[in-house]
Design an enzyme around this catalytic site. Structure first.
Site, PDB file in Angstrom:
ATOM      1  N   LYS A  22       0.832  -1.212   0.000  1.00 55.46           N
ATOM      2  CA  LYS A  22       0.000   0.000   0.000  1.00 55.46           C
ATOM      3  C   LYS A  22       0.861   1.255   0.000  1.00 55.46           C
ATOM      4  CE  LYS A  22      -2.535   2.622   3.520  1.00 55.46           C
ATOM      5  NZ  LYS A  22      -1.462   3.209   4.317  1.00 55.46           N
ATOM      6  N   ASN A  23       1.808   1.326   0.941  1.00 54.85           N
ATOM      7  CA  ASN A  23       2.515   2.602   1.088  1.00 54.85           C
ATOM      8  C   ASN A  23       3.524   2.856  -0.032  1.00 54.85           C
ATOM      9  OD1 ASN A  23       0.932   3.266   3.231  1.00 54.85           O
ATOM     10  ND2 ASN A  23       2.425   2.702   4.808  1.00 54.85           N
ATOM     11  N   ARG A  94      -4.268  10.455   3.148  1.00 54.08           N
ATOM     12  CA  ARG A  94      -3.011  11.092   3.526  1.00 54.08           C
ATOM     13  C   ARG A  94      -2.111  11.274   2.298  1.00 54.08           C
ATOM     14  NH1 ARG A  94      -1.978  14.107   7.511  1.00 54.08           N
ATOM     15  NH2 ARG A  94       0.240  14.492   7.619  1.00 54.08           N
ATOM     16  N   CYS A 118      -5.287   8.469   8.748  1.00 51.39           N
ATOM     17  CA  CYS A 118      -5.529   7.998  10.112  1.00 51.39           C
ATOM     18  C   CYS A 118      -5.119   9.061  11.123  1.00 51.39           C
ATOM     19  CB  CYS A 118      -4.728   6.712  10.366  1.00 51.39           C
ATOM     20  SG  CYS A 118      -5.329   5.324   9.413  1.00 51.39           S
ATOM     21  N   ARG A 123       0.015  15.393  12.862  1.00 46.16           N
ATOM     22  CA  ARG A 123       0.800  14.846  11.743  1.00 46.16           C
ATOM     23  C   ARG A 123       1.348  16.022  10.928  1.00 46.16           C
ATOM     24  NH1 ARG A 123      -1.895   9.456   9.215  1.00 46.16           N
ATOM     25  NH2 ARG A 123       0.216   9.308   8.399  1.00 46.16           N
ATOM     26  N   PRO A 124       2.452  16.623  11.408  1.00 46.35           N
ATOM     27  CA  PRO A 124       2.985  17.814  10.724  1.00 46.35           C
ATOM     28  C   PRO A 124       3.572  17.472   9.354  1.00 46.35           C
ATOM     29  CG  PRO A 124       4.475  17.118  12.480  1.00 46.35           C
ATOM     30  CD  PRO A 124       3.281  16.212  12.552  1.00 46.35           C
ATOM     31  N   ILE A 125       3.693  18.492   8.484  1.00 45.93           N
ATOM     32  CA  ILE A 125       4.361  18.275   7.193  1.00 45.93           C
ATOM     33  C   ILE A 125       5.476  19.317   6.995  1.00 45.93           C
ATOM     34  CG2 ILE A 125       2.438  17.102   6.023  1.00 45.93           C
ATOM     35  CD1 ILE A 125       1.907  19.832   4.613  1.00 45.93           C
ATOM     36  N   GLN A 127       8.595  19.074   7.358  1.00 44.70           N
ATOM     37  CA  GLN A 127       9.802  18.587   6.678  1.00 44.70           C
ATOM     38  C   GLN A 127       9.597  18.493   5.158  1.00 44.70           C
ATOM     39  OE1 GLN A 127      12.804  18.275   8.398  1.00 44.70           O
ATOM     40  NE2 GLN A 127      11.414  19.266   9.834  1.00 44.70           N
ATOM     41  N   ASP A 308       3.424   0.502  12.144  1.00 40.30           N
ATOM     42  CA  ASP A 308       2.189  -0.004  11.520  1.00 40.30           C
ATOM     43  C   ASP A 308       1.908  -1.465  11.888  1.00 40.30           C
ATOM     44  OD1 ASP A 308       1.903   2.464  10.427  1.00 40.30           O
ATOM     45  OD2 ASP A 308       2.650   1.926   8.445  1.00 40.30           O
ATOM     46  N   ILE A 330       7.029   6.485  17.178  1.00 41.77           N
ATOM     47  CA  ILE A 330       6.799   7.351  16.004  1.00 41.77           C
ATOM     48  C   ILE A 330       5.654   8.330  16.254  1.00 41.77           C
ATOM     49  CG2 ILE A 330       6.310   7.411  13.511  1.00 41.77           C
ATOM     50  CD1 ILE A 330       8.878   5.868  14.040  1.00 41.77           C
ATOM     51  N   ARG A 400      -9.213   0.348   3.614  1.00 45.25           N
ATOM     52  CA  ARG A 400      -8.268   1.295   3.007  1.00 45.25           C
ATOM     53  C   ARG A 400      -6.950   0.598   2.677  1.00 45.25           C
ATOM     54  NH1 ARG A 400      -6.484   5.442   6.699  1.00 45.25           N
ATOM     55  NH2 ARG A 400      -4.913   5.350   5.102  1.00 45.25           N
TER      56      ARG A 400
HETATM   57  N1  EPU Z   1       6.991  14.270  11.036  1.00 42.86           N
HETATM   58  C1  EPU Z   1       7.326  15.575  11.288  1.00 42.86           C
HETATM   59  N2  EPU Z   1       7.331  16.445  10.228  1.00 42.86           N
HETATM   60  C2  EPU Z   1       7.026  16.065   8.963  1.00 42.86           C
HETATM   61  C3  EPU Z   1       6.691  14.727   8.711  1.00 42.86           C
HETATM   62  C4  EPU Z   1       6.672  13.849   9.783  1.00 42.86           C
HETATM   63  O1  EPU Z   1       7.615  15.947  12.417  1.00 42.86           O
HETATM   64  O2  EPU Z   1       7.067  16.920   8.071  1.00 42.86           O
HETATM   65  C5  EPU Z   1       6.988  13.300  12.153  1.00 42.86           C
HETATM   66  C6  EPU Z   1       5.610  12.682  12.397  1.00 42.86           C
HETATM   67  O3  EPU Z   1       4.833  13.480  13.261  1.00 42.86           O
HETATM   68  C7  EPU Z   1       5.961  11.349  12.984  1.00 42.86           C
HETATM   69  C8  EPU Z   1       7.284  10.991  12.294  1.00 42.86           C
HETATM   70  O4  EPU Z   1       7.793  12.207  11.790  1.00 42.86           O
HETATM   71  O5  EPU Z   1       6.196  11.493  14.349  1.00 42.86           O
HETATM   72  C9  EPU Z   1       7.169   9.999  11.160  1.00 42.86           C
HETATM   73  O6  EPU Z   1       6.199  10.434  10.205  1.00 42.86           O
HETATM   74  P1  EPU Z   1       6.283  10.011   8.667  1.00 42.86           P
HETATM   75  O7  EPU Z   1       6.339  11.254   7.858  1.00 42.86           O
HETATM   76  O8  EPU Z   1       7.353   8.998   8.521  1.00 42.86           O
HETATM   77  O9  EPU Z   1       4.880   9.329   8.443  1.00 42.86           O
HETATM   78  P2  EPU Z   1       3.928   9.484   7.185  1.00 42.86           P
HETATM   79  O10 EPU Z   1       4.722   9.568   5.958  1.00 42.86           O
HETATM   80  O11 EPU Z   1       2.885  10.510   7.455  1.00 42.86           O
HETATM   81  C10 EPU Z   1       3.832   6.951   6.644  1.00 42.86           C
HETATM   82  C11 EPU Z   1       2.760   5.924   6.471  1.00 42.86           C
HETATM   83  C12 EPU Z   1       2.191   5.530   7.830  1.00 42.86           C
HETATM   84  C13 EPU Z   1       3.308   5.074   8.755  1.00 42.86           C
HETATM   85  C14 EPU Z   1       4.428   6.111   8.832  1.00 42.86           C
HETATM   86  C15 EPU Z   1       5.630   5.644   9.608  1.00 42.86           C
HETATM   87  C16 EPU Z   1       1.818   6.541   4.344  1.00 42.86           C
HETATM   88  C17 EPU Z   1       0.690   7.177   3.627  1.00 42.86           C
HETATM   89  N3  EPU Z   1       1.708   6.486   5.657  1.00 42.86           N
HETATM   90  O12 EPU Z   1       3.197   8.088   7.231  1.00 42.86           O
HETATM   91  O13 EPU Z   1       1.364   4.433   7.539  1.00 42.86           O
HETATM   92  O14 EPU Z   1       2.785   4.890  10.051  1.00 42.86           O
HETATM   93  O15 EPU Z   1       4.867   6.435   7.484  1.00 42.86           O
HETATM   94  O16 EPU Z   1       6.166   4.486   9.049  1.00 42.86           O
HETATM   95  O17 EPU Z   1       2.782   6.081   3.752  1.00 42.86           O
HETATM   96  C18 EPU Z   1      -0.444   2.986   7.783  1.00 42.86           C
HETATM   97  O18 EPU Z   1      -0.124   2.445   6.715  1.00 42.86           O
HETATM   98  O19 EPU Z   1      -1.280   2.505   8.568  1.00 42.86           O
HETATM   99  C19 EPU Z   1       0.170   4.245   8.157  1.00 42.86           C
HETATM  100  C20 EPU Z   1      -0.347   5.078   9.022  1.00 42.86           C
END
Ligand code: EPU
Length: 421
Positions: A22-23, A94, A118, A123-125, A127, A308, A330, A400
């Site tokens: 999926k991811n 997401r 979820c 969930r900041p962006i 970065q 996950d 995480i 999903r």
């Molecule tokens: N973070 C920041 N700033 C950012 C981005 C992330 O501080 O700009 C922090 C987050 O708050 C978190 C950590 O960094 O504490 C890791 O977040 P990451 O960006 O790695 O997560 P994501 O890309 O939003 C993906 C998967 C999630 C999975 C995480 C961690 C997708 C769509 N989602 O999320 O998958 O938990 O990586 O491996 O790829 C799932 O499949 O159930 C799921 C939630």
């Protein structure tokens, strides 16, 4: 309202085949925006997040057609600005934020809705934004949309991420694939899907090295061409069925996997007295007449134990002898599902990012909710291992990310059905 009804107590046995990741898929689909020509994507998971990503591309003008159940052709040669219905679809998932990187990379301009997904706390962006800005884009958030604009085109940069982020690593990789010069990204995520996205882009003509290590180098190319690519198997779907057979007992051959990607999960199951045999592209997980034993888990970026898989393994620990500690490394708020497990007789205590689980002999069926995708999968596992009937509500979260979950589990002996109330 649709729900799963599960009669627990059946050990699982037989074979399950794992779908595409999926991811990886939900990043590779928007990556097709960078390509002029047809991308044929094989091993596409049959899940609702993929359906939505493809609908978003169609709303942007892409041609999308299925060749068979798991092979899809995407042609983004002629795409246009997002329509209102595209924005509406983007709000639902997401991964729509990967369109920021790919549209920015292709057109130097992008506008997407604030992403959904979820809810495990903030969930900041930041970065992602830091990376886009380093590449020369100006970012603004207004009216629920993120707008990115690189008026004089994107250029290379040296980017050091403050935190290891899967999403930021992939998004900035997308934006940099065609930026002028060589971009270096440090402190990046190393998950298998990061490598898969880089491999996809390289097979379409990009020049990306180092994916799977802490440093990724991207030499910007002029354009990307079409091609054929097969998505890797889903590490978490496989891990979920590994956890399922650990909880119910029995023996399951889990096929179409990359055993190396599962080692972080395999090691924990072995710690818990479960037998795991690694084959070339399969694993056999067996627990027959053996009592599960406690262990401690801390979730970390890959190659650490995946967040996950945290809820699914927690269910197994609920049935293990002794007291286990689960630390979420995480997300801030990923233990909400523990209240649901307590309805089934689990003994757990949560304090912030730490949960203490005292193993019990049996769980009892109850009416529970899928709080999110993986928490929902955990409820299904708990239901299959429990005495009596479990009803799992809010199954849209589970669908999903898990293809044909009911059919796959039924075929290996589970008593599960999907009903419409
Ligand atoms: N973070 C920041 N700033 C950012 C981005 C992330 O501080 O700009 C922090 C987050 O708050 C978190 C950590 O960094 O504490 C890791 O977040 P990451 O960006 O790695 O997560 P994501 O890309 O939003 C993906 C998967 C999630 C999975 C995480 C961690 C997708 C769509 N989602 O999320 O998958 O938990 O990586 O491996 O790829 C799932 O499949 O159930 C799921 C939630």
């Amino acid at each position: 309202m649709e729900k799963f009804v599960i009669k627990g107590g059946n050990p699982l046995s037989g074979e399950i085949s794992i779908g595409g990741a999926k991811n990886a898929a939900i990043a590779i689909i928007p990556a097709a925006v960078l390509v002029k020509g047809v991308c044929r994507l094989e091993n596409m998971p049959r899940i609702s997040d993929v359906k939505i990503q493809l609908e978003i591309l169609e709303e942007l003008g892409a041609k999308v057609s299925y060749v068979d159940e798991t092979t899809v052709d995407i042609d983004c040669t002629d795409i246009h600005e997002a329509t209102e219905s595209a924005y509406e679809l983007m709000r639902g998932i997401r991964a729509s934020y990967y369109l920021l990187g790919s549209l920015l990379g292709r057109y130097g301009k992008a506008s997407v809705s604030m992403p959904g997904g979820c809810d495990f706390g903030i969930r900041p962006i930041d970065q992602h934004i830091k990376g886009f800005e380093a590449l020369g884009a100006h970012i603004e958030v207004r009216n629920g949309k993120i707008e990115a604009d690189a008026m004089s085109g994107l250029h290379s940069a040296n980017i050091y991420f403050d935190t290891v982020s899967v999403g930021a690593t992939m998004n900035v990789m997308l934006a940099a694939a065609m930026a002028k010069g060589t971009t270096v990204m440090e402190n990046v995520a190393k998950e298998p899907h990061i490598v898969d996205l880089a491999n996809f882009l390289n097979s379409m003509g990009a020049s990306i090295s180092g994916a799977g290590t802490d440093v990724i180098k991207i030499k910007g190319v002029e354009s990307l061409h079409g091609g054929v690519y097969s998505i890797i198997p889903d590490q978490i779907e496989a891990g979920t069925y590994m956890a399922a057979v650990a909880a119910t007992g029995g023996s399951l051959l889990i096929k179409n996997v990359i055993p190396r990607h599962l080692e972080c999960i395999t090691n924990k199951l072995v710690d818990m007295n479960v037998d795991v045999e690694e084959l070339d592209d399969a694993v056999r997980v067996t627990r027959i007449n053996k009592q599960l034993t406690k262990t401690n888990i801390k979730t970390l970026p890959y190659p650490g134990f995946p967040t996950d898989m945290q809820p699914q393994l927690a269910v197994v620990l609920c049935l293990a002898e002794g007291t286990s500690i689960v630390t979420e490394g995480i997300w801030d708020d990923r233990f909400r599902y523990m209240d649901e497990l307590k309805k089934m007789g689990a003994i757990t205590q949560v304090d912030g990012k730490v949960a203490i689980i005292e193993g019990v002999r049996r769980l009892n069926g109850a009416c529970v909710k899928a709080r999110d995708l993986r928490a929902g999968a955990a409820m299904v596992i708990a239901g299959m291992a429990a005495d009596g009937i479990t009803e799992v509500e809010d199954i849209q979260f589970i669908e999903r990310g898990y293809e044909d979950i009911v059919q796959k589990l039924k075929a290996v002996g589970a008593d599960i059905c999907r009903i419409c109330d």
